[in-house]
Design an enzyme around this catalytic site. Sequence first.
Site, PDB file in Angstrom:
ATOM      1  N   HIS A   1       0.827  -1.205   0.000  1.00  0.00           N
ATOM      2  CA  HIS A   1       0.000   0.000   0.000  1.00  0.00           C
ATOM      3  C   HIS A   1       0.857   1.248   0.000  1.00  0.00           C
ATOM      4  CE1 HIS A   1       0.641   0.906   4.308  1.00  0.00           C
ATOM      5  NE2 HIS A   1       0.494  -0.395   4.529  1.00  0.00           N
TER       6      HIS A   1
ATOM      7  N   CYS B   1       2.782  -4.972   6.746  1.00  0.00           N
ATOM      8  CA  CYS B   1       2.503  -4.632   5.352  1.00  0.00           C
ATOM      9  C   CYS B   1       3.763  -4.107   4.660  1.00  0.00           C
ATOM     10  CB  CYS B   1       1.400  -3.584   5.269  1.00  0.00           C
ATOM     11  SG  CYS B   1      -0.226  -4.263   5.589  1.00  0.00           S
TER      12      CYS B   1
END
Length: 167
Positions: free
Chosen positions: A110, A126
């Site tokens: 992301h 992440c």
Amino acid sequence: MRILLAIILFASPIWPLGRNPLPGDPFIIVNKESNQLAFIDDGKVQHTFPVATGKTTTLTPEGLFNVTVKAKNPYYRKKNIPGGDPRNPLGSRWIGFDAKGTDGRIYGIHGTNQPSSIGKFISNGCIRMHNKHVEYLFDQVPVGTKVLVVKTNKSFHQLGKDHGAIK
């Protein structure tokens, strides 16, 4: 007949959830050793980008995964922050993958609202990218794209060959 068709489809090398990508397929490799991401397409490394990964080596899971969900201006559920809000730590795009048996909504690649974090070991698992980089990647990879996360000294070219994305 339906069961036989399902077995043939799932066992087929053209099925997107198979073991490795086919040569020429889009393929993403994240190397936690260097905090770099490579995008492979048409049998060659097209781009490499700096990324941020987990604070500890175990936070960002390693393995071969599949992109299962994509979102523009993703909503940040943990703190109830809408997509597009400058406070949203997920940035402008979410490319979720199925690490640890999840559905692509827990682990992902992301953007970020903290560009100074890129290149560091700082996330909760992440893979963070600069927004302009994740926007490019988002447009290139369909759901089903393979994501390889490793910690190694091997080159992206060698990893691509090892996993069938490069001849």
